[in-house]
Every structure is written in C-alpha cells, then in structure tokens.
Design a protein around this motif. Sequence first.
Motif, PDB file in Angstrom:
ATOM      1  N   UNK A 148       0.830  -1.210   0.000  1.00  0.00           N
ATOM      2  CA  UNK A 148       0.000   0.000   0.000  1.00  0.00           C
ATOM      3  C   UNK A 148       0.863   1.257   0.000  1.00  0.00           C
ATOM      4  N   UNK A 149       1.949   1.237   0.772  1.00  0.00           N
ATOM      5  CA  UNK A 149       2.846   2.390   0.796  1.00  0.00           C
ATOM      6  C   UNK A 149       3.563   2.554  -0.538  1.00  0.00           C
ATOM      7  N   UNK A 150       3.941   1.436  -1.143  1.00  0.00           N
ATOM      8  CA  UNK A 150       4.680   1.481  -2.411  1.00  0.00           C
ATOM      9  C   UNK A 150       3.813   1.999  -3.559  1.00  0.00           C
ATOM     10  N   UNK A 151       2.518   1.709  -3.514  1.00  0.00           N
ATOM     11  CA  UNK A 151       1.635   2.091  -4.623  1.00  0.00           C
ATOM     12  C   UNK A 151       0.799   3.326  -4.322  1.00  0.00           C
ATOM     13  N   UNK A 152       1.081   3.994  -3.237  1.00  0.00           N
ATOM     14  CA  UNK A 152       0.286   5.141  -2.801  1.00  0.00           C
ATOM     15  C   UNK A 152       0.214   6.242  -3.852  1.00  0.00           C
ATOM     16  N   UNK A 153       1.312   6.499  -4.563  1.00  0.00           N
ATOM     17  CA  UNK A 153       1.336   7.603  -5.519  1.00  0.00           C
ATOM     18  C   UNK A 153       0.908   7.202  -6.928  1.00  0.00           C
ATOM     19  N   UNK A 154       0.555   5.948  -7.140  1.00  0.00           N
ATOM     20  CA  UNK A 154       0.159   5.488  -8.470  1.00  0.00           C
ATOM     21  C   UNK A 154      -1.312   5.796  -8.747  1.00  0.00           C
ATOM     22  N   UNK A 187      -5.029   4.735 -10.508  1.00  0.00           N
ATOM     23  CA  UNK A 187      -5.752   3.458 -10.459  1.00  0.00           C
ATOM     24  C   UNK A 187      -5.310   2.501 -11.568  1.00  0.00           C
ATOM     25  N   UNK A 188      -5.081   3.035 -12.746  1.00  0.00           N
ATOM     26  CA  UNK A 188      -4.627   2.200 -13.873  1.00  0.00           C
ATOM     27  C   UNK A 188      -3.226   1.656 -13.590  1.00  0.00           C
ATOM     28  N   UNK A 189      -2.363   2.511 -13.045  1.00  0.00           N
ATOM     29  CA  UNK A 189      -1.019   2.069 -12.701  1.00  0.00           C
ATOM     30  C   UNK A 189      -1.047   1.036 -11.574  1.00  0.00           C
ATOM     31  N   UNK A 190      -1.956   1.213 -10.614  1.00  0.00           N
ATOM     32  CA  UNK A 190      -2.085   0.224  -9.528  1.00  0.00           C
ATOM     33  C   UNK A 190      -2.521  -1.124 -10.081  1.00  0.00           C
ATOM     34  N   UNK A 191      -3.414  -1.100 -11.059  1.00  0.00           N
ATOM     35  CA  UNK A 191      -3.849  -2.348 -11.675  1.00  0.00           C
ATOM     36  C   UNK A 191      -2.680  -2.999 -12.425  1.00  0.00           C
ATOM     37  N   UNK A 192      -1.892  -2.211 -13.128  1.00  0.00           N
ATOM     38  CA  UNK A 192      -0.702  -2.732 -13.817  1.00  0.00           C
ATOM     39  C   UNK A 192       0.296  -3.288 -12.813  1.00  0.00           C
ATOM     40  N   UNK A 193       0.481  -2.565 -11.712  1.00  0.00           N
ATOM     41  CA  UNK A 193       1.389  -3.026 -10.661  1.00  0.00           C
ATOM     42  C   UNK A 193       0.932  -4.373 -10.122  1.00  0.00           C
ATOM     43  N   UNK A 195       8.373  -6.162  -5.938  1.00  0.00           N
ATOM     44  CA  UNK A 195       7.484  -5.005  -5.819  1.00  0.00           C
ATOM     45  C   UNK A 195       8.151  -3.773  -6.426  1.00  0.00           C
ATOM     46  N   UNK A 196       9.424  -3.592  -6.165  1.00  0.00           N
ATOM     47  CA  UNK A 196      10.150  -2.461  -6.745  1.00  0.00           C
ATOM     48  C   UNK A 196      10.172  -2.575  -8.269  1.00  0.00           C
ATOM     49  N   UNK A 197      10.454  -3.784  -8.767  1.00  0.00           N
ATOM     50  CA  UNK A 197      10.481  -4.006 -10.213  1.00  0.00           C
ATOM     51  C   UNK A 197       9.094  -3.758 -10.829  1.00  0.00           C
ATOM     52  N   UNK A 198       8.058  -4.244 -10.173  1.00  0.00           N
ATOM     53  CA  UNK A 198       6.692  -4.057 -10.671  1.00  0.00           C
ATOM     54  C   UNK A 198       6.287  -2.591 -10.627  1.00  0.00           C
ATOM     55  N   UNK A 199       6.745  -1.876  -9.605  1.00  0.00           N
ATOM     56  CA  UNK A 199       6.478  -0.440  -9.504  1.00  0.00           C
ATOM     57  C   UNK A 199       7.074   0.294 -10.697  1.00  0.00           C
ATOM     58  N   UNK A 200       8.304  -0.063 -11.051  1.00  0.00           N
ATOM     59  CA  UNK A 200       8.958   0.569 -12.192  1.00  0.00           C
ATOM     60  C   UNK A 200       8.203   0.276 -13.484  1.00  0.00           C
ATOM     61  N   UNK A 201       7.720  -0.957 -13.636  1.00  0.00           N
ATOM     62  CA  UNK A 201       6.955  -1.335 -14.821  1.00  0.00           C
ATOM     63  C   UNK A 201       5.655  -0.528 -14.877  1.00  0.00           C
ATOM     64  N   UNK A 202       4.981  -0.410 -13.737  1.00  0.00           N
ATOM     65  CA  UNK A 202       3.709   0.328 -13.693  1.00  0.00           C
ATOM     66  C   UNK A 202       3.916   1.806 -13.982  1.00  0.00           C
ATOM     67  N   UNK A 203       4.990   2.390 -13.461  1.00  0.00           N
ATOM     68  CA  UNK A 203       5.266   3.818 -13.685  1.00  0.00           C
ATOM     69  C   UNK A 203       5.563   4.102 -15.159  1.00  0.00           C
ATOM     70  N   UNK A 204       6.215   3.154 -15.824  1.00  0.00           N
ATOM     71  CA  UNK A 204       6.545   3.346 -17.230  1.00  0.00           C
ATOM     72  C   UNK A 204       5.378   2.960 -18.140  1.00  0.00           C
ATOM     73  N   UNK A 205       4.342   2.339 -17.561  1.00  0.00           N
ATOM     74  CA  UNK A 205       3.173   1.972 -18.335  1.00  0.00           C
ATOM     75  C   UNK A 205       3.435   0.865 -19.335  1.00  0.00           C
ATOM     76  N   UNK A 206       4.321  -0.061 -18.980  1.00  0.00           N
ATOM     77  CA  UNK A 206       4.696  -1.121 -19.911  1.00  0.00           C
ATOM     78  C   UNK A 206       3.819  -2.356 -19.805  1.00  0.00           C
ATOM     79  N   UNK A 207       3.000  -2.476 -18.811  1.00  0.00           N
ATOM     80  CA  UNK A 207       2.238  -3.720 -18.630  1.00  0.00           C
ATOM     81  C   UNK A 207       0.836  -3.574 -19.086  1.00  0.00           C
TER      82      UNK A 207
END
Length: 120
Positions: free
Chosen positions: A22-28, A30-36, A108-120
């Motif tokens: 929850x802390x890691x995805x706080x700034x994402x 909703x679409x990015x959270x789903x990708x994460x 989680x860190x790797x998935x966060x990076x993927x979600x931020x870049x919108x690659x998933x």
Amino acid sequence: METYNPYMSLPGITTEEMTFLHQATNELTDVQKQSFFMAYSGKRKSPQDIMIFTLLGFIGIAGLQRFITGQIVMGILYFFTAGFCFIGTIVDLINHASIATEYNKKMAFESFQIAKMGMY
C-alpha cells in the motif's frame, strides 16, 4: 464503505507485506495500480512455496529455493554441497518467510517501475 483490496487474493500475504504494498503504490493512479498488481502477482512467491522448495532440499534437490528467488550462485553452492551439509537448508527452512519477503520486496520495486513506465 469498504473498498476492494486485490492484495487480499494473494496466497500467504502478511500484514507487513500488505502495508508495504500500500505504501509502495500510494502515488500510483488506479490504472497504474492495476498494472502493478498484475505484474507483482505474477512474480511474487508465497512463503509456503519457499518452504516447500526448501523441504525438497532434504530429498536431494538442495538449493531450489535459492534458484527460484534469483540467487543462482547460492543455489549452485547448495546443490553441490547438499545444502551445506543440510545446515543451510535447515536455516532456510527456519527463515523461509524472510527469504520470501526479501524476494517479494525486490519484485514489488520491479513491478512499480513497470507500472510507472506503463509497460504492462
């Protein structure tokens, strides 16, 4: 009103892991959270899985828990030394939850990076 928490569907999730996610995805968004969540749930290992792979070390496949967590060199050492004469395997059996937590934080860190870049 209670909101849907997709992390509850992850097998063997702990309160500590859920808080971390929850802390890691706080700034994402909703679409990015789903990708994460999609990326993370595919990479995550449950503590029970790590324990099962560690127990296999007692019947001849020592180090499997290290291979699946990306620690290839340690996996090879465990394999050729029978889990450091079973001592390392016993230690890993005791610490299986922390091995899973450490691996999952990396994922989680790797998935966060993927979600931020919108690659998933």
